[in-house]
Design a protein around this motif. Structure first.
Motif, PDB file in Angstrom:
ATOM      1  N   GLY A  93       0.775  -1.231   0.000  1.00  0.00           N
ATOM      2  CA  GLY A  93       0.000   0.000   0.000  1.00  0.00           C
ATOM      3  C   GLY A  93       0.803   1.275   0.000  1.00  0.00           C
ATOM      4  O   GLY A  93       0.228   2.372  -0.065  1.00  0.00           O
ATOM      5  N   GLN A  94       2.141   1.165   0.037  1.00  0.00           N
ATOM      6  CA  GLN A  94       2.953   2.388   0.081  1.00  0.00           C
ATOM      7  C   GLN A  94       2.849   3.166  -1.228  1.00  0.00           C
ATOM      8  O   GLN A  94       2.623   4.383  -1.221  1.00  0.00           O
ATOM      9  N   THR A  95       3.019   2.477  -2.359  1.00  0.00           N
ATOM     10  CA  THR A  95       2.918   3.150  -3.655  1.00  0.00           C
ATOM     11  C   THR A  95       1.512   3.701  -3.868  1.00  0.00           C
ATOM     12  O   THR A  95       1.339   4.813  -4.380  1.00  0.00           O
ATOM     13  N   ALA A  96       0.505   2.942  -3.450  1.00  0.00           N
ATOM     14  CA  ALA A  96      -0.875   3.395  -3.600  1.00  0.00           C
ATOM     15  C   ALA A  96      -1.106   4.695  -2.844  1.00  0.00           C
ATOM     16  O   ALA A  96      -1.840   5.587  -3.311  1.00  0.00           O
ATOM     17  N   LEU A  97      -0.488   4.861  -1.683  1.00  0.00           N
ATOM     18  CA  LEU A  97      -0.652   6.096  -0.927  1.00  0.00           C
ATOM     19  C   LEU A  97       0.005   7.267  -1.646  1.00  0.00           C
ATOM     20  O   LEU A  97      -0.533   8.381  -1.688  1.00  0.00           O
ATOM     21  N   LEU A  98       1.183   7.037  -2.241  1.00  0.00           N
ATOM     22  CA  LEU A  98       1.835   8.100  -3.004  1.00  0.00           C
ATOM     23  C   LEU A  98       0.994   8.507  -4.214  1.00  0.00           C
ATOM     24  O   LEU A  98       0.874   9.695  -4.527  1.00  0.00           O
ATOM     25  N   VAL A  99       0.425   7.526  -4.892  1.00  0.00           N
ATOM     26  CA  VAL A  99      -0.441   7.820  -6.037  1.00  0.00           C
ATOM     27  C   VAL A  99      -1.670   8.596  -5.578  1.00  0.00           C
ATOM     28  O   VAL A  99      -2.133   9.525  -6.261  1.00  0.00           O
ATOM     29  N   LEU A 100      -2.201   8.236  -4.418  1.00  0.00           N
ATOM     30  CA  LEU A 100      -3.346   8.949  -3.841  1.00  0.00           C
ATOM     31  C   LEU A 100      -3.005  10.427  -3.633  1.00  0.00           C
ATOM     32  O   LEU A 100      -3.790  11.323  -3.975  1.00  0.00           O
ATOM     33  N   LEU A 101      -1.817  10.687  -3.092  1.00  0.00           N
ATOM     34  CA  LEU A 101      -1.388  12.066  -2.891  1.00  0.00           C
ATOM     35  C   LEU A 101      -1.172  12.787  -4.225  1.00  0.00           C
ATOM     36  O   LEU A 101      -1.522  13.960  -4.375  1.00  0.00           O
ATOM     37  N   GLN A 102      -0.579  12.092  -5.184  1.00  0.00           N
ATOM     38  CA  GLN A 102      -0.362  12.685  -6.509  1.00  0.00           C
ATOM     39  C   GLN A 102      -1.683  13.082  -7.147  1.00  0.00           C
ATOM     40  O   GLN A 102      -1.816  14.183  -7.711  1.00  0.00           O
ATOM     41  N   ASN A 103      -2.666  12.215  -7.040  1.00  0.00           N
ATOM     42  CA  ASN A 103      -3.974  12.508  -7.620  1.00  0.00           C
ATOM     43  C   ASN A 103      -4.659  13.652  -6.878  1.00  0.00           C
ATOM     44  O   ASN A 103      -5.394  14.450  -7.479  1.00  0.00           O
ATOM     45  N   ALA A 104      -4.423  13.728  -5.571  1.00  0.00           N
ATOM     46  CA  ALA A 104      -5.047  14.787  -4.772  1.00  0.00           C
ATOM     47  C   ALA A 104      -4.514  16.161  -5.143  1.00  0.00           C
ATOM     48  O   ALA A 104      -5.154  17.180  -4.851  1.00  0.00           O
ATOM     49  N   ALA A 105      -3.341  16.197  -5.784  1.00  0.00           N
ATOM     50  CA  ALA A 105      -2.795  17.482  -6.221  1.00  0.00           C
ATOM     51  C   ALA A 105      -3.635  18.089  -7.337  1.00  0.00           C
ATOM     52  O   ALA A 105      -3.596  19.310  -7.552  1.00  0.00           O
ATOM     53  N   ARG A 106      -4.404  17.248  -8.031  1.00  0.00           N
ATOM     54  CA  ARG A 106      -5.218  17.728  -9.149  1.00  0.00           C
ATOM     55  C   ARG A 106      -6.710  17.687  -8.859  1.00  0.00           C
ATOM     56  O   ARG A 106      -7.488  18.414  -9.446  1.00  0.00           O
ATOM     57  N   HIS A 107      -7.121  16.811  -7.944  1.00  0.00           N
ATOM     58  CA  HIS A 107      -8.542  16.647  -7.636  1.00  0.00           C
ATOM     59  C   HIS A 107      -8.720  16.552  -6.122  1.00  0.00           C
ATOM     60  O   HIS A 107      -7.907  15.943  -5.431  1.00  0.00           O
ATOM     61  N   ARG A 108      -9.780  17.132  -5.623  1.00  0.00           N
ATOM     62  CA  ARG A 108     -10.075  17.027  -4.199  1.00  0.00           C
ATOM     63  C   ARG A 108     -10.329  15.566  -3.837  1.00  0.00           C
ATOM     64  O   ARG A 108     -10.911  14.812  -4.605  1.00  0.00           O
ATOM     65  N   SER A 109      -9.885  15.173  -2.650  1.00  0.00           N
ATOM     66  CA  SER A 109     -10.056  13.795  -2.213  1.00  0.00           C
ATOM     67  C   SER A 109     -10.360  13.778  -0.720  1.00  0.00           C
ATOM     68  O   SER A 109      -9.762  14.535   0.053  1.00  0.00           O
ATOM     69  N   ARG A 110     -11.276  12.909  -0.343  1.00  0.00           N
ATOM     70  CA  ARG A 110     -11.579  12.795   1.095  1.00  0.00           C
ATOM     71  C   ARG A 110     -10.511  11.999   1.826  1.00  0.00           C
ATOM     72  O   ARG A 110     -10.485  11.967   3.046  1.00  0.00           O
ATOM     73  N   PHE A 111      -9.592  11.353   1.064  1.00  0.00           N
ATOM     74  CA  PHE A 111      -8.544  10.559   1.685  1.00  0.00           C
ATOM     75  C   PHE A 111      -7.225  11.317   1.828  1.00  0.00           C
ATOM     76  O   PHE A 111      -6.345  10.890   2.580  1.00  0.00           O
ATOM     77  N   ALA A 112      -7.052  12.419   1.087  1.00  0.00           N
ATOM     78  CA  ALA A 112      -5.754  13.104   1.073  1.00  0.00           C
ATOM     79  C   ALA A 112      -5.921  14.606   0.987  1.00  0.00           C
ATOM     80  O   ALA A 112      -6.864  15.106   0.363  1.00  0.00           O
ATOM     81  N   GLU A 113      -4.977  15.324   1.619  1.00  0.00           N
ATOM     82  CA  GLU A 113      -4.952  16.786   1.562  1.00  0.00           C
ATOM     83  C   GLU A 113      -3.518  17.242   1.298  1.00  0.00           C
ATOM     84  O   GLU A 113      -2.570  16.694   1.874  1.00  0.00           O
ATOM     85  N   LEU A 114      -3.372  18.247   0.445  1.00  0.00           N
ATOM     86  CA  LEU A 114      -2.054  18.765   0.096  1.00  0.00           C
ATOM     87  C   LEU A 114      -2.067  20.286   0.142  1.00  0.00           C
ATOM     88  O   LEU A 114      -3.064  20.920  -0.221  1.00  0.00           O
ATOM     89  N   LYS A 115      -0.956  20.856   0.567  1.00  0.00           N
ATOM     90  CA  LYS A 115      -0.781  22.306   0.557  1.00  0.00           C
ATOM     91  C   LYS A 115       0.549  22.605  -0.140  1.00  0.00           C
ATOM     92  O   LYS A 115       1.583  22.711   0.506  1.00  0.00           O
ATOM     93  N   GLY A 116       0.506  22.665  -1.446  1.00  0.00           N
ATOM     94  CA  GLY A 116       1.725  22.925  -2.199  1.00  0.00           C
ATOM     95  C   GLY A 116       1.755  22.132  -3.495  1.00  0.00           C
ATOM     96  O   GLY A 116       0.920  21.266  -3.746  1.00  0.00           O
ATOM     97  N   ARG A 117       2.746  22.446  -4.325  1.00  0.00           N
ATOM     98  CA  ARG A 117       2.926  21.756  -5.607  1.00  0.00           C
ATOM     99  C   ARG A 117       3.681  20.446  -5.388  1.00  0.00           C
ATOM    100  O   ARG A 117       4.509  20.338  -4.482  1.00  0.00           O
TER     101      ARG A 117
END
Length: 501
Positions: free
Chosen positions: A310-334
């Motif tokens: 699940g480590q890679t899946a979490l990174l992909v989740l964060l990458q996707n959250a950079a472009r789309h809102r997600s209830r599983f991930a939050e990002l503040k930055g590029r």
């Protein structure tokens, strides 16, 4: 047995080597990949081949595998001089097979169908069942508990599982007896447990009279597994002697890098993040208990545990959250992403080295709506120097680089960008120890300036460079520990425990 620098010497009573290359040379235009190499392997011997990225190791093995024809030199295999007629087919008939760093599996075929391609004798009625039996028996023998099915599509497998399948197809019985196996970074995408299973099988194979050439930038694997170590630098052999005569420090020094102590001083450890704001936060969809990965500004966060949990899946989740809102991930930055599977997710194979480095930063190079070519060239030159990409011309195709140098280009792409958060998916695959040390220093320096890193790695030593580590099991976070609490025993215990703390 005695050995000599730049060649191979043995007692007069010893049998002739199974493989003996003499004065082998190979050039690609102005780049001299091999400059008169002597190399030998005996039956019942595991030889480690070490050296920095671009030292010529993979080119030498491509010659031995029959994929590349040398410009000059002699090639003796199985007692006969093969110069001028050697090929992949001929190598196969002589019992030489290889697992290369860039895997050769067909992603659109199943595991059994890939076994059929490697072993053409599996034909006629019922071939699928026989291919399935062949590959599963070998997977069970080398990697107990692998969890791979013969009908699985290769493209659906994790990178580590694909590497396991490739290894098993090479070691599986064929039409001709298997004499020598070339393993080029075979554990680069395997976690410590699976890597140990493979290396134990290597020793069993060698004890039964087989020969192995092992290329690995994980120096402990070479020192503990090999009988003899050959060190290459800049297309030449610079040392060739029993493994027992090397230490980790002396091997690093022979490779041409300065050996650094593993322990870091307190000044090397970034602590400025303690009161910093959280800039990345994510919870695996299967978590269920509210636990999240959190990374603060300037923090290096490690993601550990067994591969494929699940480590890679979490990174992909964060990458996707950079472009789309997600209830599983939050990002503040590029965000920038450094892929470990460079074939599928990393390099643009038809582009130049420079284009692969600058592509993430083109938005900031526009002048009057057009890309500033001068700014592009300046960035290429800067990162060629900063990360020591071994090429005479950044305009060359990316595939002209060794695997480790391709990985350097991916690092340069991310670090040269304006990203605040760098996601790294086991990115040190096939990177030599000297470059690793340089990249670690770059990461620490960038973290000190406020950049945040989330770093999945299958190497425990790399987790020691992180400020905080989360351990994954079955798609869930099962443990998190500060750098001061980290130990290999704790990581392993959390990886296998039914309900880790």
């Amino acid at each position: 047995m005695s050995a000599a620098v730049g060649g191979f010497a043995a007692s007069a009573n010893a049998p002739p080597p199974f493989v003996h290359l003499r004065e082998v040379a190979k050039s690609y235009g102005a780049v001299r990949a091999l400059a008169g190499v002597d190399f030998a392997v005996r039956a019942g011997e595991c030889v480690g081949l070490a050296g920095h990225n671009g030292a010529g190791k993979s080119t030498l093995m491509q010659v031995l595998a029959g994929n590349v024809r040398a410009d000059a030199g002699e090639l003796h295999v199985g007692g006969s001089n093969e110069a001028g007629r050697y090929s992949v087919e001929r190598a196969g008939r002589l019992g030489v097979r290889c697992v290369f760093q860039e895997l050769s599996l067909c992603p659109n075929l199943t595991v059994a169908e890939n076994a059929r391609i490697r072993h053409a004798y599996l034909r006629g009625f019922g071939w699928r069942a026989r291919a399935s039996k062949l590959i599963l028996e070998k997977l069970d023998e080398i990697f107990p508990g692998h969890g791979i099915r013969a009908g699985d599509l290769v493209s659906d497998l994790a990178l580590g599982q694909r590497q396991m399948v490739e290894i098993a197809t090479v070691f599986a019985p064929g039409e001709t007896p298997l004499s020598l196996v070339i393993l080029d970074e075979p554990t680069s995408s395997l976690d410590a447990q699976v890597a140990a299973q493979l290396l134990a099988h290597v020793r069993r194979f060698v004890s039964a009279g087989g020969s192995v050439v092992l290329i690995s930038h994980i120096l402990g694997e070479i020192l503990q597994t090999c009988d003899r170590i050959t060190v290459m630098s800049d297309g030449r052999v610079v040392a060739d002697r029993p493994a027992s005569e090397f230490t980790r420090a002396s091997l690093v020094e022979t490779m041409g890098h300065v050996a650094h102590e593993d322990a870091e001083t307190e000044d090397d450890v970034n602590t400025s993040f303690a009161s910093a704001a959280v800039v990345a936060s994510a919870a695996p969809p299967r978590q269920g208990n509210g636990r999240r990965v959190e990374a603060r500004r300037g923090e290096i966060v490690g993601l550990g545990g067994l591969a494929g949990h699940g480590q890679t899946a979490l990174l992909v989740l964060l990458q996707n959250a950079a472009r789309h809102r997600s209830r599983f991930a939050e990002l503040k930055g590029r965000v920038a992403f450094v892929a470990g599977d460079r074939q599928s997710d990393g390099v643009f194979p038809l582009w130049s080295i420079g284009e692969n480095v600058t592509v993430r930063s083109l938005r900031g190079m526009r002048r009057f709506g057009l890309i500033d070519a001068g700014a592009e060239r300046a960035m290429e030159a800067e990162w060629k120097e900063r990360i020591a990409i071994r090429t005479p011309d950044m305009g060359n195709g990316i595939l002209t680089l060794s695997g480790g140098n391709q990985q350097k280009a991916l690092f340069a792409r991310a670090l040269a960008s304006d990203a605040d958060i760098i996601l790294m998916d086991d990115p040190m695959r096939g990177v030599d120890i000297g470059t690793k040390q340089e990249v670690y220093a770059l990461i620490r320096g960038e973290a000190a300036k406020g950049r945040t890193f989330l770093w999945y790695t299958t190497e425990f030593d790399e987790l020691r460079a992180c400020d905080h580590t989360y351990v994954f099991r079955s798609g869930r976070i099962v443990a998190d520990m500060a750098r001061s609490e980290l130990s290999e025993a704790r990581v392993l215990q959390s990886s296998f425990a039914d309900d880790a703390a």
